[in-house]
Design an enzyme around this catalytic site. Sequence first.
Site, PDB file in Angstrom:
ATOM      1  N   CYS A   1      -0.855   7.074   9.624  1.00  0.00           N
ATOM      2  CA  CYS A   1       0.382   6.518  10.150  1.00  0.00           C
ATOM      3  C   CYS A   1       0.107   5.285  11.010  1.00  0.00           C
ATOM      4  O   CYS A   1      -0.688   5.328  11.945  1.00  0.00           O
ATOM      5  CB  CYS A   1       1.090   7.589  10.971  1.00  0.00           C
ATOM      6  SG  CYS A   1       2.635   7.058  11.717  1.00  0.00           S
TER       7      CYS A   1
ATOM      8  N   GLU B   1       0.831  -1.200   0.000  1.00  0.00           N
ATOM      9  CA  GLU B   1       0.000   0.000   0.000  1.00  0.00           C
ATOM     10  C   GLU B   1       0.867   1.251   0.000  1.00  0.00           C
ATOM     11  O   GLU B   1       1.945   1.279   0.594  1.00  0.00           O
ATOM     12  CB  GLU B   1      -0.924   0.005   1.226  1.00  0.00           C
ATOM     13  CG  GLU B   1      -1.994  -1.074   1.162  1.00  0.00           C
ATOM     14  CD  GLU B   1      -2.863  -1.126   2.415  1.00  0.00           C
ATOM     15  OE1 GLU B   1      -4.027  -1.534   2.286  1.00  0.00           O
ATOM     16  OE2 GLU B   1      -2.377  -0.761   3.512  1.00  0.00           O
TER      17      GLU B   1
END
Length: 380
Positions: free
Chosen positions: A353, A112
């Site tokens: 994150c 990803e």
Amino acid sequence: MESRHAQLNPSALKPSALNPSPPAYWAMSLEELADKLQSRPRALGLLRWLWHRPPSAPQSLALPAQLEGVGHRWLSLLRAHLPATWPALVQTVQDGGGACKALLCLNGSLVEAVHIPQRGRNTLCISCQEGCTRRCAFCATASLGFVRHLKAEEMLAQFFLLRFLKPQAVRNVVFMGMGEPMDNIEEVLRAVRVLTQPGGPCLRAQKVTVSTSGVLPGMQRFLEESQASLALSLNATTEAQRSLLMPQNRLWPMGELLALLRHHGKRQPKREHFIGYVLLEGVNDSEEDARRLVHLLEGIPARVNLIPFNVHEASPFKAPGAERLKSFWQQLQQAGLRSLVRWPKGQEVAAACGQLALKAEGANSTRRGRNSTASQEAKT
């Protein structure tokens, strides 16, 4: 594009989704290309064709039949002798704020990458490994385990594919996706060189940031060989606390990592380092933690990025409340430590994150017990 997180189903990927493999010339340095083509102008012409085509150009790296300044002989040589894998863009999901997560297939590997819109510019967050070599207790990618390192051309392919998803130019690239860059330092350094070299994307070295959980040998080499920015993910203020959250701290203690940055700061005082600090409620967000953090970073030209924990199913941690977060930030500011809060982008689609994990439900569930223990024992 959807405004919610879609299930990423690797089993649904069919071989027909893979595009033809182009030559790997585009992952070469300008010097390597000039040597291969026996001409620097030829190499520059090839790189400019590759990296500076308009957004409407087909997303393919197949060489044209003719290219100004690069003769047919040289194009044939590149086609015949420099094969590489070209990725398939399998799926994209976008949140309400415009952050877009992409699932790519790179030579059979699924990774990803994230396109993050910002005012006047865009940032790309790219991956350097399939899975990750590290086992940080708060990171969803850790639940996948480690499969393999990505090659430089596979990292650059993420940049090539995702840069046109938004109209503004990409000015920043962060190696903060899946994987530990310092465990794949050779290929990461190659990718950084291409991103910053003449004829290529021509990014400023300071606008390319490579993050690490703290791999000392890789950090030493990176600081010596690259002028790109370094971001150390610290996330704790004592060795015991950090070892529970980030087990590799037992091999490369926090004190040694910070000593390296302090030593390098004396040699290059104008080179600023980034310190990532993921705030976990009741674990590392106390007033004492803030005071210790200020002390730890004395003598280091650093800017602290405070990151409220992004919730995911593989971890029991929580982000601190707004008041606790504000108080922590104010303590750092009042002590003269440059800091800012990195508010999450892409959280709705698990693109923030620490959330990149291919939506691997089975792997996520296997780590809950271990993470729960870490969350309790890391409190100091």
